[in-house]
Scaffold this active site. Structure first.
Site, short mmCIF file in Angstrom:
data_model
loop_
_atom_site.label_atom_id
_atom_site.label_comp_id
_atom_site.label_asym_id
_atom_site.label_seq_id
_atom_site.Cartn_x
_atom_site.Cartn_y
_atom_site.Cartn_z
N ARG A 160 -2.27 -5.64 -8.38
CA ARG A 160 -1.10 -6.46 -8.08
C ARG A 160 -0.90 -7.57 -9.10
NH1 ARG A 160 -3.32 -8.09 -2.53
NH2 ARG A 160 -5.15 -7.89 -3.86
N LYS A 184 -16.22 -6.83 5.69
CA LYS A 184 -15.03 -7.43 6.32
C LYS A 184 -15.06 -7.17 7.81
CE LYS A 184 -11.88 -7.00 2.40
NZ LYS A 184 -10.59 -6.50 1.90
N SER A 212 -3.31 -8.06 3.03
CA SER A 212 -3.46 -7.84 4.47
C SER A 212 -3.89 -9.13 5.16
CB SER A 212 -4.46 -6.72 4.73
OG SER A 212 -3.98 -5.53 4.16
N HIS A 229 0.85 -1.20 0.00
CA HIS A 229 0.00 0.00 0.00
C HIS A 229 0.89 1.26 0.00
CE1 HIS A 229 -3.10 -2.70 2.16
NE2 HIS A 229 -3.66 -2.40 1.01
#
Ligand code: COA
Length: 166
Positions: free
Chosen positions: A97, A48, A135, A24
């Site tokens: 990514r 989440k 994460s 990040h």
């Protein structure tokens, strides 16, 4: 929203950031060079179940980006596009990514554009060494006492250890 604000280009980098990783940070450094102001916006109403509270995530991010002058940290809830308009931003930053990110990101970008045609999503690629970071993986490794020091800052590493001990 009118694009009258082109002299002060504000971009928003939204996300969960639970926790913020070196990947990040890499995106933040790249985006901060492209825009006058970059607002990192922590999403508060996600499905989440974050490990860190919103305020903890904000504190961790602030500490992580304190040396980058044109970056600020904020929170948002509700529709991202409404938040962009409130902040007079017409660029959304997202990191890409790998190909696996593409489908979901493509869908979100097009949906956001459908809601407000003036808001553009700009995709940035992190350095190759961060393309496998997430994460969730970092939380899993840390919770199993693995070493995450190559993936997060020392401060995040310390906060993770404190959280896992609780
Ligand atoms: N380096 C490391 N990890 C990265 C990364 C990078 N450069 N870029 C993304 N990731 C990871 C994150 O760590 C996260 O991993 P995790 O799932 O293991 O936690 C994952 O990629 C995606 O997370 P994030 O970038 O935080 O996005 P998100 O999918 O959690 O959040 C929002 C997406 C908040 C932007 C989106 O849900 C949203 O806009 N919500 C508001 C409601 C709304 O407007 N909805 C309509 C959307 S069309």
């Amino acid at each position: 929203m009118k694009k009258s604000n082109v002299k002060n280009r504000i971009a928003i980098y939204p996300g969960t950031f639970d926790p913020i990783t070196n990947g990040h940070i890499d995106i933040i450094e790249r985006a901060s060079k492209l825009f006058d102001q970059l607002i990192i916006s922590v999403a508060t109403n996600l499905n989440k179940k974050p490990m860190f509270s919103t305020m903890e995530r904000v504190e961790i991010i602030k500490k992580s980006v304190k040396n980058i002058k044109n970056v600020s940290v904020d929170t948002f809830s509700g529709l991202l596009i409404d938040y962009c308009n409130k902040k007079k931003a017409f660029v959304l930053i997202r990191g890409l990514r790998a190909i696996s990110d593409f489908e979901n990101e493509f869908q979100m970008a097009l949906m956001n554009r459908k809601i407000d045609k003036n808001i553009e999503t700009v995709f940035l690629m992190p350095s190759e060494e961060y393309t496998y970071l997430s994460s969730s993986l970092i939380k899993e490794i840390a919770s199993l006492n693995g070493d995450i020091s190559n993936f997060v800052s020392n401060f995040v590493n310390k906060k993770m250890k404190e959280k896992i001990k609780c």
